[in-house]
Every structure is written in C-alpha cells, then in structure tokens.
Design a protein around this motif. Sequence first.
Motif, short mmCIF file in Angstrom:
data_model
loop_
_atom_site.label_atom_id
_atom_site.label_comp_id
_atom_site.label_asym_id
_atom_site.label_seq_id
_atom_site.Cartn_x
_atom_site.Cartn_y
_atom_site.Cartn_z
N LEU A 8 74.82 60.71 35.58
CA LEU A 8 74.80 60.56 37.03
C LEU A 8 74.97 61.90 37.72
O LEU A 8 75.48 62.85 37.14
N THR A 9 74.61 61.91 39.00
CA THR A 9 74.93 63.04 39.86
C THR A 9 75.97 62.59 40.86
O THR A 9 76.04 61.40 41.23
N ALA A 10 76.79 63.51 41.32
CA ALA A 10 77.87 63.18 42.25
C ALA A 10 77.35 62.52 43.52
O ALA A 10 78.01 61.65 44.10
N ALA A 11 76.16 62.90 43.97
CA ALA A 11 75.60 62.35 45.21
C ALA A 11 75.34 60.86 45.12
O ALA A 11 75.28 60.18 46.14
N SER A 12 75.20 60.33 43.92
CA SER A 12 74.88 58.91 43.78
C SER A 12 76.12 58.03 43.62
O SER A 12 76.00 56.83 43.44
N ILE A 13 77.33 58.61 43.71
CA ILE A 13 78.57 57.89 43.43
C ILE A 13 79.42 57.74 44.69
O ILE A 13 79.60 58.70 45.44
N ALA A 14 79.96 56.53 44.91
CA ALA A 14 80.91 56.27 45.99
C ALA A 14 82.18 55.69 45.37
O ALA A 14 82.15 54.58 44.83
N VAL A 15 83.28 56.43 45.42
CA VAL A 15 84.54 55.99 44.81
C VAL A 15 85.22 54.97 45.71
O VAL A 15 85.35 55.17 46.92
N ILE A 16 85.65 53.86 45.12
CA ILE A 16 86.33 52.78 45.83
C ILE A 16 87.84 52.94 45.73
O ILE A 16 88.56 52.84 46.71
N ASP A 17 88.32 53.16 44.51
CA ASP A 17 89.75 53.38 44.27
C ASP A 17 89.90 54.16 42.97
O ASP A 17 88.92 54.74 42.50
N GLY A 18 91.08 54.18 42.39
CA GLY A 18 91.34 55.02 41.23
C GLY A 18 90.67 54.61 39.94
O GLY A 18 90.68 55.38 38.97
N ASP A 19 90.08 53.43 39.89
CA ASP A 19 89.38 53.03 38.67
C ASP A 19 88.03 52.36 38.91
O ASP A 19 87.42 51.82 38.00
N THR A 20 87.53 52.43 40.15
CA THR A 20 86.29 51.74 40.50
C THR A 20 85.41 52.61 41.40
O THR A 20 85.92 53.28 42.30
N PHE A 21 84.11 52.57 41.14
CA PHE A 21 83.16 53.28 41.99
C PHE A 21 81.84 52.52 42.00
O PHE A 21 81.58 51.67 41.16
N ASP A 22 81.03 52.83 43.01
CA ASP A 22 79.68 52.26 43.12
C ASP A 22 78.66 53.33 42.77
O ASP A 22 78.82 54.50 43.15
N VAL A 23 77.63 52.91 42.06
CA VAL A 23 76.51 53.79 41.75
C VAL A 23 75.24 52.95 41.72
O VAL A 23 75.21 51.90 41.09
N ALA A 24 74.26 53.36 42.47
CA ALA A 24 72.96 52.68 42.53
C ALA A 24 73.12 51.18 42.79
O ALA A 24 72.47 50.36 42.15
N GLY A 25 74.00 50.82 43.72
CA GLY A 25 74.19 49.42 44.07
C GLY A 25 74.99 48.61 43.08
O GLY A 25 75.10 47.39 43.21
N GLU A 26 75.56 49.26 42.08
CA GLU A 26 76.34 48.55 41.07
C GLU A 26 77.79 49.02 41.11
O GLU A 26 78.07 50.21 41.21
N ARG A 27 78.71 48.07 41.04
CA ARG A 27 80.14 48.40 41.01
C ARG A 27 80.57 48.56 39.56
O ARG A 27 80.36 47.69 38.73
N VAL A 28 81.21 49.70 39.28
CA VAL A 28 81.64 50.04 37.93
C VAL A 28 83.15 50.21 37.91
O VAL A 28 83.72 50.88 38.77
N ARG A 29 83.79 49.60 36.91
CA ARG A 29 85.24 49.77 36.70
C ARG A 29 85.45 50.52 35.39
O ARG A 29 84.86 50.17 34.37
N ILE A 30 86.28 51.55 35.45
CA ILE A 30 86.59 52.31 34.24
C ILE A 30 87.36 51.39 33.30
O ILE A 30 88.42 50.86 33.65
N ALA A 31 86.82 51.20 32.10
CA ALA A 31 87.30 50.17 31.18
C ALA A 31 88.67 50.44 30.58
O ALA A 31 89.41 49.51 30.32
N ASN A 32 89.03 51.69 30.37
CA ASN A 32 90.22 51.97 29.58
C ASN A 32 91.46 52.34 30.39
O ASN A 32 92.43 52.83 29.82
N ILE A 33 91.44 52.09 31.71
CA ILE A 33 92.61 52.43 32.52
C ILE A 33 93.00 51.30 33.46
O ILE A 33 92.21 50.42 33.77
N ASP A 34 94.23 51.39 33.91
CA ASP A 34 94.77 50.52 34.95
C ASP A 34 95.28 51.43 36.05
O ASP A 34 96.23 52.19 35.84
#
Length: 120
Positions: A8-34
């Motif tokens: 990915l490039t930084a321009a395509s990422i929108a951070v929601i909180d400390g373990d979640t971000f949006d990229v290309a219309g998809e919400r992604v959660r970092i799997a190995n953290i709380d």
Amino acid sequence: MITAALLLTAASIAVIDGDTFDVAGERVRIANIDAPELRRAQCDAERRLAELAKRRLEELLAGDDIEVVPGDPGTGRKKDRNGRTLAVIKRGGADIGELMIAEGLVRPWEGKRRSWCEQD
C-alpha cells in the motif's frame, strides 16, 4: 476484498483507531494486537492511550513499503466478528503490531478483550 499480500501507499490509508484502518473501501483490523478503545473508552487512561496508539499507527502507516498480509496467523480467520478483514501489517518487513506492543501502546491479542482501566 484483500485476499493476498498487498503493498500500500500512505495516501490510500485512513486510520480509524490504534488497530483499525480503511484502505480501498475495506476496513482492516490488525490481527495480532488489542488496542485501547477510542470511541468506547471506559476511563480517561484508556482514552489517552487510545489517542497515542492511533497517532502512532498513523505515523507507522505514513511511510512506504506497507504490506498487508491477510488472515490471522493464530486462528486462520480472515474476518473478525464485525466483518473487518484481519491482517498482519508490515512496514519494511517489520511487524507493525509487534512494534506497537514493544512501545507499550497496545498488547498482544489473546482472543478476547480485557479492560484497559485500573481495577480497584
């Protein structure tokens, strides 16, 4: 849907909180953290730490060479209970979740949420 490792490039990422971000219309959660909750913080300490974790994730995702590796290596799951894509996120080969754990901003995911507030 992210189905294979993706750069990915930084321009395509929108951070929601400390373990979640949006990229290309998809919400992604970092799997190995709380991460502490930002919107549903149970105490001021959790809210402050959540803000720090979000800002740090924004910093880490602002560089180049961001790799999204879909799936939770611990469970094999592709989605969480909220429908977010689970993934390990790397920058320059380093695991971002592990970096944030080492910095004390998040903790390892243990399969369930725990309180971030002091218990009296």
